[in-house]
Scaffold this motif. Structure first.
Motif, PDB file in Angstrom:
ATOM      1  N   PRO A  35       0.887  -1.309  -0.053  1.00  0.00           N
ATOM      2  CA  PRO A  35       0.002   0.012   0.305  1.00  0.00           C
ATOM      3  C   PRO A  35       0.831   1.343  -0.137  1.00  0.00           C
ATOM      4  CG  PRO A  35       0.213  -0.890   2.060  1.00  0.00           C
ATOM      5  CD  PRO A  35       0.719  -1.921   1.270  1.00  0.00           C
ATOM      6  N   GLU A  36       0.192   2.317  -0.530  1.00  0.00           N
ATOM      7  CA  GLU A  36       0.922   3.731  -0.645  1.00  0.00           C
ATOM      8  C   GLU A  36       0.652   4.243   0.908  1.00  0.00           C
ATOM      9  OE1 GLU A  36       2.348   4.818  -3.188  1.00  0.00           O
ATOM     10  OE2 GLU A  36       1.836   3.063  -4.201  1.00  0.00           O
ATOM     11  N   TYR A  37       1.198   5.406   1.000  1.00  0.00           N
ATOM     12  CA  TYR A  37       0.693   6.309   2.237  1.00  0.00           C
ATOM     13  C   TYR A  37      -0.227   7.342   1.886  1.00  0.00           C
ATOM     14  CZ  TYR A  37       4.216   3.381   4.564  1.00  0.00           C
ATOM     15  OH  TYR A  37       4.998   2.296   5.077  1.00  0.00           O
ATOM     16  N   SER A  38      -1.273   7.593   2.813  1.00  0.00           N
ATOM     17  CA  SER A  38      -2.179   8.729   2.576  1.00  0.00           C
ATOM     18  C   SER A  38      -1.756   9.825   2.721  1.00  0.00           C
ATOM     19  CB  SER A  38      -3.336   8.500   3.456  1.00  0.00           C
ATOM     20  OG  SER A  38      -3.086   8.618   4.837  1.00  0.00           O
ATOM     21  N   LYS A  39      -2.465  11.027   2.038  1.00  0.00           N
ATOM     22  CA  LYS A  39      -2.266  12.293   1.947  1.00  0.00           C
ATOM     23  C   LYS A  39      -2.529  12.815   3.603  1.00  0.00           C
ATOM     24  CE  LYS A  39      -3.431  16.914   0.617  1.00  0.00           C
ATOM     25  NZ  LYS A  39      -3.801  17.450   1.756  1.00  0.00           N
ATOM     26  N   GLU A  40      -3.378  12.523   4.358  1.00  0.00           N
ATOM     27  CA  GLU A  40      -3.657  12.582   5.693  1.00  0.00           C
ATOM     28  C   GLU A  40      -2.351  12.057   6.537  1.00  0.00           C
ATOM     29  OE1 GLU A  40      -6.646  11.493   9.399  1.00  0.00           O
ATOM     30  OE2 GLU A  40      -7.035  10.695   7.483  1.00  0.00           O
ATOM     31  N   THR A  41      -1.814  11.025   6.462  1.00  0.00           N
ATOM     32  CA  THR A  41      -0.642  10.606   7.037  1.00  0.00           C
ATOM     33  C   THR A  41       0.535  11.565   6.856  1.00  0.00           C
ATOM     34  OG1 THR A  41      -1.450   8.133   7.081  1.00  0.00           O
ATOM     35  CG2 THR A  41       0.988   8.565   7.268  1.00  0.00           C
ATOM     36  N   VAL A  42       0.915  11.716   5.795  1.00  0.00           N
ATOM     37  CA  VAL A  42       1.720  12.843   5.322  1.00  0.00           C
ATOM     38  C   VAL A  42       1.335  14.223   5.991  1.00  0.00           C
ATOM     39  CG1 VAL A  42       3.048  14.096   3.237  1.00  0.00           C
ATOM     40  CG2 VAL A  42       2.548  11.742   3.257  1.00  0.00           C
ATOM     41  N   ASP A  43       0.146  14.716   6.005  1.00  0.00           N
ATOM     42  CA  ASP A  43      -0.095  15.743   6.548  1.00  0.00           C
ATOM     43  C   ASP A  43       0.102  15.821   7.825  1.00  0.00           C
ATOM     44  OD1 ASP A  43      -0.924  17.023   4.368  1.00  0.00           O
ATOM     45  OD2 ASP A  43      -2.997  16.626   4.511  1.00  0.00           O
ATOM     46  N   VAL A  44      -0.191  14.908   8.639  1.00  0.00           N
ATOM     47  CA  VAL A  44       0.088  14.784  10.032  1.00  0.00           C
ATOM     48  C   VAL A  44       1.445  14.887  10.658  1.00  0.00           C
ATOM     49  CG1 VAL A  44       0.097  12.852  11.969  1.00  0.00           C
ATOM     50  CG2 VAL A  44      -1.991  13.390  10.687  1.00  0.00           C
ATOM     51  N   ILE A  45       2.318  14.019   9.732  1.00  0.00           N
ATOM     52  CA  ILE A  45       3.964  14.130   9.832  1.00  0.00           C
ATOM     53  C   ILE A  45       4.424  15.408   9.693  1.00  0.00           C
ATOM     54  CG2 ILE A  45       6.000  13.275   9.094  1.00  0.00           C
ATOM     55  CD1 ILE A  45       4.519  10.640   8.477  1.00  0.00           C
ATOM     56  N   PHE A  46       4.161  16.074   8.680  1.00  0.00           N
ATOM     57  CA  PHE A  46       4.575  17.567   8.370  1.00  0.00           C
ATOM     58  C   PHE A  46       4.002  18.515   9.781  1.00  0.00           C
ATOM     59  CE2 PHE A  46       5.768  16.417   4.567  1.00  0.00           C
ATOM     60  CZ  PHE A  46       6.671  17.446   3.881  1.00  0.00           C
ATOM     61  N   ASN A  47       2.694  18.368   9.988  1.00  0.00           N
ATOM     62  CA  ASN A  47       2.455  19.327  11.156  1.00  0.00           C
ATOM     63  C   ASN A  47       2.964  18.942  12.317  1.00  0.00           C
ATOM     64  OD1 ASN A  47       0.392  20.548   9.516  1.00  0.00           O
ATOM     65  ND2 ASN A  47      -1.014  18.937   9.879  1.00  0.00           N
ATOM     66  N   GLN A  48       3.052  17.685  12.870  1.00  0.00           N
ATOM     67  CA  GLN A  48       3.735  17.120  14.081  1.00  0.00           C
ATOM     68  C   GLN A  48       5.077  17.469  14.081  1.00  0.00           C
ATOM     69  OE1 GLN A  48       2.179  16.233  16.722  1.00  0.00           O
ATOM     70  NE2 GLN A  48      -0.029  15.758  16.192  1.00  0.00           N
ATOM     71  N   MET A  49       5.764  17.484  13.097  1.00  0.00           N
ATOM     72  CA  MET A  49       7.104  17.499  13.242  1.00  0.00           C
ATOM     73  C   MET A  49       7.658  18.932  12.502  1.00  0.00           C
ATOM     74  SD  MET A  49       8.516  14.996  14.232  1.00  0.00           S
ATOM     75  CE  MET A  49       8.621  13.217  14.501  1.00  0.00           C
ATOM     76  N   ASN A  50       6.755  19.873  12.123  1.00  0.00           N
ATOM     77  CA  ASN A  50       7.240  20.978  11.788  1.00  0.00           C
ATOM     78  C   ASN A  50       8.048  21.083  10.598  1.00  0.00           C
ATOM     79  OD1 ASN A  50       6.423  23.886  12.094  1.00  0.00           O
ATOM     80  ND2 ASN A  50       8.594  24.177  13.188  1.00  0.00           N
ATOM     81  N   LEU A  51       7.609  20.239   9.641  1.00  0.00           N
ATOM     82  CA  LEU A  51       8.340  20.283   8.449  1.00  0.00           C
ATOM     83  C   LEU A  51       8.277  21.347   7.258  1.00  0.00           C
ATOM     84  CD1 LEU A  51       8.663  16.221   7.857  1.00  0.00           C
ATOM     85  CD2 LEU A  51      10.276  17.790   8.952  1.00  0.00           C
ATOM     86  N   ASP A  52       7.444  21.984   7.544  1.00  0.00           N
ATOM     87  CA  ASP A  52       7.236  22.945   6.688  1.00  0.00           C
ATOM     88  C   ASP A  52       8.181  24.392   7.068  1.00  0.00           C
ATOM     89  OD1 ASP A  52       5.288  22.079   4.572  1.00  0.00           O
ATOM     90  OD2 ASP A  52       3.753  22.225   6.252  1.00  0.00           O
ATOM     91  N   ASN A  53       8.537  24.378   8.045  1.00  0.00           N
ATOM     92  CA  ASN A  53       9.303  25.282   8.391  1.00  0.00           C
ATOM     93  C   ASN A  53      10.694  25.116   9.026  1.00  0.00           C
ATOM     94  OD1 ASN A  53       7.222  27.321   8.498  1.00  0.00           O
ATOM     95  ND2 ASN A  53       6.386  25.932  10.160  1.00  0.00           N
ATOM     96  N   LEU A  54      11.556  24.226   8.222  1.00  0.00           N
ATOM     97  CA  LEU A  54      12.872  23.764   8.592  1.00  0.00           C
ATOM     98  C   LEU A  54      13.805  25.086   8.202  1.00  0.00           C
ATOM     99  CD1 LEU A  54      13.075  20.067   7.074  1.00  0.00           C
ATOM    100  CD2 LEU A  54      13.043  20.865   9.603  1.00  0.00           C
TER     101      LEU A  54
END
Length: 279
Positions: A35-54
């Protein structure tokens, strides 16, 4: 800084089932059927790990280090969301799997190595991700090595796609699958991988969540192909794999007696996500 002159191509630390089940011969089927990984999963990771603001950091080997990247199933869902300035390195002990990952994500850097022997200097990675794989190397040695390469307050992410066993036929197929596990084969659903975090005290848990995953669908032959990619089946001799395939098909015949052979079956997944920070 510790030397990065390490024997990263050796796979002596790997479980024999992983070596036999995850190799160049199985890479294309694995990539097609898992299986692939869902957009919701990727969104959660980016939000929780603050990856949009490295923010840029000096003296990094890589911003994000993916361990056990395999054929790039997670990489191709995750990597395109990152800013192009982010340095990303995908690693796996199996060179054949990484070649498939490179086909999926041509611009990523890849390195053949095991989690117990990372060819990176101390404090030179800001984020480590392990998708569908940490249970294979859940040891104090690997956790110490991850801790070593991470910067101060660096983060570690572990995640797994998990079948929905509340559906009777999926529970039956999963029970059959578990018959092929011996006691020494790591199994993510056992939760034993968590024990290394408790013993080592090298990381503090930041969060855990279970976003909706994707699903796989197809006729019964296609769904059985998915089960055949799982290491405890894929590593068996051909005659045993043939018998296993028939046993899985028997489950479809039992639960879908009134379905035509061409009718699609769906296996839904949730994704279990665990975030940690280096202490």
């Amino acid at each position: 800084m510790a030397s990065n002159d390490r024997n990263c191509s050796a796979n002596s630390d790997l479980h024999p089932t992983a070596i036999a089940g995850f190799n160049e011969k199985t890479a294309s089927l694995y990539d097609a059927k898992r299986p692939e990984y869902s957009k919701e999963t990727v969104d959660v990771i980016f939000n929780q790990m603050n990856l949009d603001n490295l923010e840029p950091l000096e003296n990094l080997s890589t911003d994000i280090l993916e361990l056990g990247a395999g054929t790039g199933k997670f990489t191709k869902s995750f990597y395109p969301r990152l800013n192009q300035s982010v340095k990303y390195t995908a690693t796996d002990p199996m060179e054949g799997f990484l070649r498939q990952a490179k086909l999926n994500c041509p611009s990523i850097k890849t390195t053949v190595c095991s989690a117990e022997n990372l060819p990176f200097p101390d404090a030179s990675v800001r984020f480590v991700v392990c998708a569908q794989c940490f249970h294979w190397f859940a040891s104090e040695a690997s956790l110490k090595e991850i801790h070593r390469v991470l910067v101060s307050n660096g983060k570690l992410l572990c995640l797994w796609n998990v079948r929905d066993i509340s559906i009777p036929w999926i529970r039956a197929a999963s029970d059959l699958l578990y018959e092929y596990y011996t006691e020494d084969v790591p199994k993510a659903t056992s939760g034993k991988w968590k024990e290394v975090f408790e013993k080592a005290s090298l990381f503090r848990q930041l969060f855990t969540c279970t976003p909706s995953g994707t699903g796989i669908q197809g006729d019964k032959q296609a769904i059985v192909d998915y089960f055949m990619t799982i290491s405890v089946i894929a590593s068996r001799p051909e005659n045993e794999r043939i018998k296993a395939r028939q046993r899985f098909l028997d489950i479809f015949d039992k639960f879908g007696a009134n379905k035509p052979d061409s009718e699609e079956w769906i296996v839904p997944f949730t994704t279990e996500v665990y975030g940690y920070v280096k202490v």
